[in-house]
Enzyme design. Structure first.
Site, PDB file in Angstrom:
ATOM      1  N   CYS A  69       0.860  -1.186   0.000  1.00 15.81           N
ATOM      2  CA  CYS A  69       0.000   0.000   0.000  1.00 15.81           C
ATOM      3  C   CYS A  69       0.894   1.233   0.000  1.00 15.81           C
ATOM      4  O   CYS A  69       2.110   1.130  -0.150  1.00 15.81           O
ATOM      5  CB  CYS A  69      -0.954  -0.005   1.196  1.00 15.81           C
ATOM      6  SG  CYS A  69      -0.114   0.083   2.799  1.00 15.81           S
ATOM      7  N   THR A  70       0.325   2.401   0.203  1.00 12.71           N
ATOM      8  CA  THR A  70       1.078   3.654   0.080  1.00 12.71           C
ATOM      9  C   THR A  70       2.227   3.753   1.079  1.00 12.71           C
ATOM     10  O   THR A  70       3.376   3.950   0.715  1.00 12.71           O
ATOM     11  CB  THR A  70       0.147   4.865   0.251  1.00 12.71           C
ATOM     12  OG1 THR A  70      -0.963   4.736  -0.625  1.00 12.71           O
ATOM     13  CG2 THR A  70       0.895   6.163  -0.051  1.00 12.71           C
TER      14      THR A  70
END
Length: 304
Positions: free
Chosen positions: A176-177
């Site tokens: 994810c980010t």
């Protein structure tokens, strides 16, 4: 003057999180730092921006709590303030999965550093899954990654139930980010019986910061939740802007569409633009134009 943008999170038991809210907010404001910090019984999650010395002061303040002594922050630089004010919010979860029995403080998958990530995801036995939302995946992801096509992280458990099987998918790698969603997702998957679950330590941002472009398996840009909109390798500012109406990231190709109108709508929300919404957006656009004029002709306008 360059501003430092610091992103951080840590899953750690904070039973007194409600008591930390006001002192933390007061300290951040005193340091002229802006952004958002979430506090919950399961930990802390935040993105803040300010001068180098003021960011250092806030991070030192956070780390003065022994439970957060090893808090890691990912940093980048920006010329324009990405946040307008400081908020410290109390939450039931620092990232909302909506599954009460999931506790990353009890179990998570295997951390994989950016330097080890390429080798892992090129293993043909590994199922690579992007745990971010669909609009984030649309502007960039790792080569070969599955897109769960979710609109919120709450939908991720449904994706797992419908598409992944612990008896068939022996190795699963998540990203994810910044690392927080994929870390919590590994905790959920372990609880569902998956045995080998991996996640990218520091998330995409750390990968883009540390892995040279010529070695990278990342394709596109990485969406970020502030006025920068997206970043590229080296955490340089990306090319995407944000639709003023729906908040969707938009590319130069999107802006060439007849369904795009600056400050009003984009191809992703054009069909839902009612006359009432158009009137409101036109009023907001005029307010922004007036604000930018008051800043002076040599000021850099914000991305919207």
């Amino acid at each position: 003057m360059n501003l430092v943008v610091a992103t951080f999170y840590k899953f750690v038991p904070l039973p007194d999180f409600t008591e930390k809210q006001e002192p933390l907010l007061t300290f951040c404001k005193a340091q002229q730092v802006c952004g958002t910090i979430l506090l919950a019984a399961e930990g802390i999650n935040g993105t803040i921006a300010g001068s180098r010395s003021n960011i250092d002061a806030v991070l030192a303040y956070l780390r003065s709590d022994a439970r957060l002594a090893d808090l890691e922050a990912k940093e980048s630089l920006t010329d324009n303030p990405p946040f307008e004010r400081m908020k410290v919010r109390l939450k039931s979860e620092i990232v909302t999965l909506g599954v009460p029995f999931v506790n990353p403080n009890e179990q998570v998958g295997h951390y994989v550093t950016p330097q080890e990530w390429n080798q892992l995801i090129q293993d043909p036995e590994v199922i690579l899954v992007d745990t971010r939302n669909d609009y984030e995946v649309a502007i960039g992801t790792f080569k070969g990654a599955q897109n769960p096509e979710t609109e919120s992280f709450r939908q991720f458990p449904d994706y797992v139930q419908q598409n992944l099987d612990p008896t068939k998918h022996r190795k699963v790698a998540l990203f994810c980010t910044g690392g927080i969603r994929c870390e919590k997702a590994t905790s959920y998957m372990l609880a569902q019986g998956f045995e080998e679950v991996y996640h990218l330590k520091g998330g995409i941002l750390k990968y883009l910061e540390e892995v040279p472009p010529e070695e990278s398996l990342w394709e596109g840009e990485c969406f970020v939740f502030d006025q920068r909109v997206a970043v590229q390798h080296g955490l340089e500012l990306g090319t995407h802007e944000m639709c003023a109406n729906c908040g969707h990231p938009i590319s130069e190709e999107d802006k060439a569409s007849p369904q795009y109108e600056a400050g009003i709508c984009c191809p992703f929300c054009f069909a839902e633009l009612t006359p009432e919404k158009r009137t409101r957006q036109e009023a907001r656009r005029k307010q922004r134009e007036l604000h930018n004029r008051t800043l002076g002709s040599d000021s850099t306008p914000k991305k919207y």
